[in-house]
Scaffold this active site. Structure first.
Site, PDB file in Angstrom:
ATOM      1  N   THR A  23     -15.347  37.233 -27.327  1.00  0.00           N
ATOM      2  CA  THR A  23     -14.811  35.880 -27.910  1.00  0.00           C
ATOM      3  C   THR A  23     -13.528  35.588 -27.109  1.00  0.00           C
ATOM      4  O   THR A  23     -13.176  34.253 -26.617  1.00  0.00           O
ATOM      5  CB  THR A  23     -14.604  35.912 -29.429  1.00  0.00           C
ATOM      6  OG1 THR A  23     -15.925  36.029 -30.022  1.00  0.00           O
ATOM      7  CG2 THR A  23     -14.207  34.563 -29.955  1.00  0.00           C
TER       8      THR A  23
ATOM      9  N   ASN B  89     -10.852  41.209 -27.275  1.00  0.00           N
ATOM     10  CA  ASN B  89     -10.589  40.967 -28.704  1.00  0.00           C
ATOM     11  C   ASN B  89      -9.366  41.828 -29.252  1.00  0.00           C
ATOM     12  O   ASN B  89      -8.183  41.324 -29.757  1.00  0.00           O
ATOM     13  CB  ASN B  89     -11.661  40.907 -29.724  1.00  0.00           C
ATOM     14  CG  ASN B  89     -12.672  39.602 -29.452  1.00  0.00           C
ATOM     15  OD1 ASN B  89     -12.604  38.793 -28.788  1.00  0.00           O
ATOM     16  ND2 ASN B  89     -13.849  40.159 -29.988  1.00  0.00           N
TER      17      ASN B  89
ATOM     18  N   LYS C 231     -12.525  30.848 -36.281  1.00  0.00           N
ATOM     19  CA  LYS C 231     -11.828  32.314 -35.984  1.00  0.00           C
ATOM     20  C   LYS C 231     -10.321  31.917 -35.615  1.00  0.00           C
ATOM     21  O   LYS C 231     -10.132  30.727 -34.710  1.00  0.00           O
ATOM     22  CB  LYS C 231     -12.292  32.913 -34.800  1.00  0.00           C
ATOM     23  CG  LYS C 231     -13.654  33.275 -35.127  1.00  0.00           C
ATOM     24  CD  LYS C 231     -14.407  34.184 -34.084  1.00  0.00           C
ATOM     25  CE  LYS C 231     -15.815  34.627 -34.265  1.00  0.00           C
ATOM     26  NZ  LYS C 231     -16.618  35.402 -33.186  1.00  0.00           N
ATOM     27  N   ASP C 232      -9.182  32.472 -35.648  1.00  0.00           N
ATOM     28  CA  ASP C 232      -7.900  32.403 -35.253  1.00  0.00           C
ATOM     29  C   ASP C 232      -7.975  32.599 -33.637  1.00  0.00           C
ATOM     30  O   ASP C 232      -7.327  31.541 -33.056  1.00  0.00           O
ATOM     31  CB  ASP C 232      -6.790  33.333 -35.704  1.00  0.00           C
ATOM     32  CG  ASP C 232      -7.513  34.754 -35.418  1.00  0.00           C
ATOM     33  OD1 ASP C 232      -8.010  35.264 -34.648  1.00  0.00           O
ATOM     34  OD2 ASP C 232      -7.016  35.654 -36.645  1.00  0.00           O
ATOM     35  N   ARG C 233      -8.480  33.309 -32.973  1.00  0.00           N
ATOM     36  CA  ARG C 233      -8.618  33.377 -31.610  1.00  0.00           C
ATOM     37  C   ARG C 233      -9.424  32.238 -30.982  1.00  0.00           C
ATOM     38  O   ARG C 233      -8.987  31.822 -29.729  1.00  0.00           O
ATOM     39  CB  ARG C 233      -9.141  34.838 -30.976  1.00  0.00           C
ATOM     40  CG  ARG C 233     -10.440  35.058 -31.590  1.00  0.00           C
ATOM     41  CD  ARG C 233     -10.725  36.519 -31.241  1.00  0.00           C
ATOM     42  NE  ARG C 233     -12.248  36.895 -31.592  1.00  0.00           N
ATOM     43  CZ  ARG C 233     -12.524  37.585 -32.741  1.00  0.00           C
ATOM     44  NH1 ARG C 233     -11.531  37.780 -33.627  1.00  0.00           N
ATOM     45  NH2 ARG C 233     -13.837  37.935 -32.826  1.00  0.00           N
TER      46      ARG C 233
ATOM     47  N   HIS D 286     -22.398  41.891 -28.097  1.00  0.00           N
ATOM     48  CA  HIS D 286     -22.332  41.514 -26.646  1.00  0.00           C
ATOM     49  C   HIS D 286     -21.042  42.060 -25.814  1.00  0.00           C
ATOM     50  O   HIS D 286     -20.541  43.083 -26.298  1.00  0.00           O
ATOM     51  CB  HIS D 286     -21.988  39.927 -26.766  1.00  0.00           C
ATOM     52  CG  HIS D 286     -20.948  39.680 -27.590  1.00  0.00           C
ATOM     53  ND1 HIS D 286     -19.582  39.558 -27.236  1.00  0.00           N
ATOM     54  CD2 HIS D 286     -20.897  39.211 -28.967  1.00  0.00           C
ATOM     55  CE1 HIS D 286     -18.906  39.142 -28.340  1.00  0.00           C
ATOM     56  NE2 HIS D 286     -19.736  38.909 -29.328  1.00  0.00           N
TER      57      HIS D 286
END
Length: 561
Positions: free
Chosen positions: A91, A112, A174-176, A501
């Site tokens: 991500t 991540n 999501k924060d990212r 993944h």
């Protein structure tokens, strides 16, 4: 000031003009004036569907409605052979690529999470302990700023070019997903799974604007309590999906369809807000917040007359695919529901800003492999590779080989960090230990390739596509001393259910890339090879600003009017 993009072509044009003048041609005929360039878009909307493989868009295309994915496919440019062209498809890396146009070896987001090469402790991609969420509990490893992103983004360049008058807003489950789209000078809002709010951090502001406070006060996240997620389509529509009992799921059996939203306590609490992430309702909330941002920040109607950017990262498809696999009925249905949500969102943008004034991009941060058990049923060699067991075996082998104790200092697969201090103290050579470790790993079931620091630093990784993708994913200052690649359909994991993944294989790299904008984009299906890093240079070209500093993608000129 207008600058000539190609001085060679300009010289050729001057030579041609001189020749025509000599022949009297220009004196006899007046060349028609070129058509004026289309105005800049008032709003650029960048949509990232977390964990959406290209094959799902193709497989379920006939079931889409008219206004969502089908609108993008019919009215926009769609690349069937587009890729997240780096070797670690997760991500954070995928989101960093979208608007920076850069690969990990430059932008510095190598996972991540990764291992700090000095402290040998794990760090999170967007953690910044100098900042906290506004009004929300903040843990040390929570994502609160883009400090670890080492390059500029499209939004940063637009803000610079406009004298900070353009607005750049990003929202995600999501924060990212939000932070890495917002860049250094935009504003990010992220879902808080303890309260169900969308909140920003002290990196961006000290207090939420009034429109955010109003959104939070209405508590739209509570409206789903006690509701269930049920299939949208008739049973026949899901006939080609894997049976519910064909693959193990990370979710409890009672949370197959109908998937219920509740909490163990019987009250609306963190358990319920966390459960909302798996299914369509988090995406619905994210798009609701995006609408509030459009109105609250007046996006697309900037009083300064400059373009704005809205980044929306839709996180739920990733959670669904992790739990059930992309072959599941749950994943199939979720994509159909997301399609209808996008149709409503595009309709809203048309009414609010006018789609003729909006440039829309849709892509994904990574794809997804099937659940290993499903892949096995298709006669594929697919398994989970337990990283802890693999590292224990590697340490044991190196100790037996060199009699120097534990030589693997830390790991966050596919990256492995060796203890160079211990290696030198023991009178060993780094290259010798690296190569011995690589040879051992290559003999392990499920391992396809291993690259060493020595190979990476000397660029001796070979010319295969796999090697190129892994080299792009390796950062000299941050990455490990070994990078391990699994075989196709294998992935690093110690569980017994679900899927994940992260590989350089097509099921993880091939993602949608769609661009829609009536004034700027020629609709059509494009078979040319394209990469997600091409998005930022293409948008920079259309916005008439410089591309992000480390962008390596190309302008997708074949799609431009």
């Amino acid at each position: 000031m207008t600058m000539l993009r190609n001085p060679v072509l300009s010289l050729r044009a001057l030579a041609l003009a001189s020749c025509l003048l000599a022949n009297g041609a220009l004196a006899a005929t007046q060349a028609p004036s070129s058509a004026p360039a289309a105005a800049q878009p008032k709003l650029v909307v960048v949509l990232v569907v977390d964990g959406l493989p290209q094959e799902q868009v193709v497989r379920y295309r006939d079931q889409f409605g008219q206004g969502g994915f089908r609108r993008l496919l019919d009215q926009g440019a769609w690349f069937s052979n587009a890729h997240q062209a780096h070797g670690i498809t997760v991500t954070a890396i995928g989101h960093a690529a979208v608007l920076s146009g850069a690969y990990p070896y430059q932008h510095g987001v190598i996972g991540n999470n990764w291992i700090d090469p000095v402290s040998k402790t794990s760090v999170y991609c967007t953690e910044d302990r100098a900042h906290t969420y506004l009004g929300e509990e903040t843990k040390p490893s929570d994502g609160t700023s883009p400090a670890r992103l080492r390059v500029s983004t499209l939004g940063d360049e637009l803000r610079y070019a406009s004298g900070q008058r353009s607005k750049v807003v990003a929202v995600s489950g999501k924060d990212r997903g939000a932070i890495l789209l917002a860049g250094k000078t935009g504003t990010a809002y992220m879902y808080m799974d303890k309260s169900g709010n969308f909140a920003s951090s002290s990196f961006y502001m000290q207090q939420h604007p009034e429109w955010v406070q109003r959104f939070q006060a209405a508590k739209p996240q509570d409206r789903y309590y006690g509701k269930s997620w049920r299939p949208l389509l008739d049973d026949a529509a899901y006939a080609g999906d894997a049976a519910d009992d064909a693959t193990p799921s990370t979710a409890a059996a009672r949370n197959r369809f109908p998937f219920s939203y509740y909490s163990e306590s019987g009250n609306i609490d963190a358990g319920y807000y966390g459960r909302l992430k798996v299914g369509p309702f988090l995406d619905e909330l994210t798009l609701d917040f995006a609408r509030a941002a459009v109105e609250g920040e007046n996006l697309g109607k900037n009083p300064a007359g400059v373009p704005d950017i809205l980044g929306v990262s839709l996180s739920s498809h990733d959670y669904v695919n992790h739990a059930f696999g992309p072959e599941s009925k749950m994943s199939h249905d979720h994509l159909q529901r997301l399609d209808r949500m996008l149709a409503q969102f595009f309709g809203y943008l048309d009414q609010r800003v006018g789609l003729d004034n909006v440039l829309v991009v849709l892509t994904a941060d990574h794809g997804f492999p099937n659940v290993p058990e499903f892949a096995q049923s298709q006669h594929m060699d697919a398994q989970r590779l337990d990283g802890e067991k693999l590292m224990a075996a590697l340490n044991q082998h190196l100790d037996e080989r060199f009699k120097a104790g534990k030589l693997v200092a830390a790991w966050s697969l596919p990256n492995i960090h060796l203890d160079y201090a211990q290696i030198e103290k023991s009178g060993l050579k780094r290259d010798e230990v690296e190569q011995a470790a690589a040879r051992f790993l290559l003999k392990q079931n499920g391992v396809a390739e291993v690259f060493t620091r020595g190979q990476m630093e000397s660029s001796a990784v070979g010319g295969t596509r796999l090697a190129t993708l892994m080299r792009r994913a390796w950062h000299r200052e941050l990455s490990g001393d070994l990078m391990t690649v699994t075989k196709p359909y294998w992935y690093f994991g110690s569980g017994t259910s679900g899927t994940s993944h992260g590989s350089p294989y097509a099921y993880d790299t091939n993602v949608p890339l769609m661009v829609m904008g009536k004034r700027w984009i020629k609709p059509g299906a494009y078979g040319q090879y394209a990469e997600v890093v091409d998005i930022a240079p293409t948008l920079a070209h259309l916005l008439r600003i410089r591309p992000p500093a480390a962008a390596e993608g190309r302008v997708l000129t074949e799609t431009l009017r």
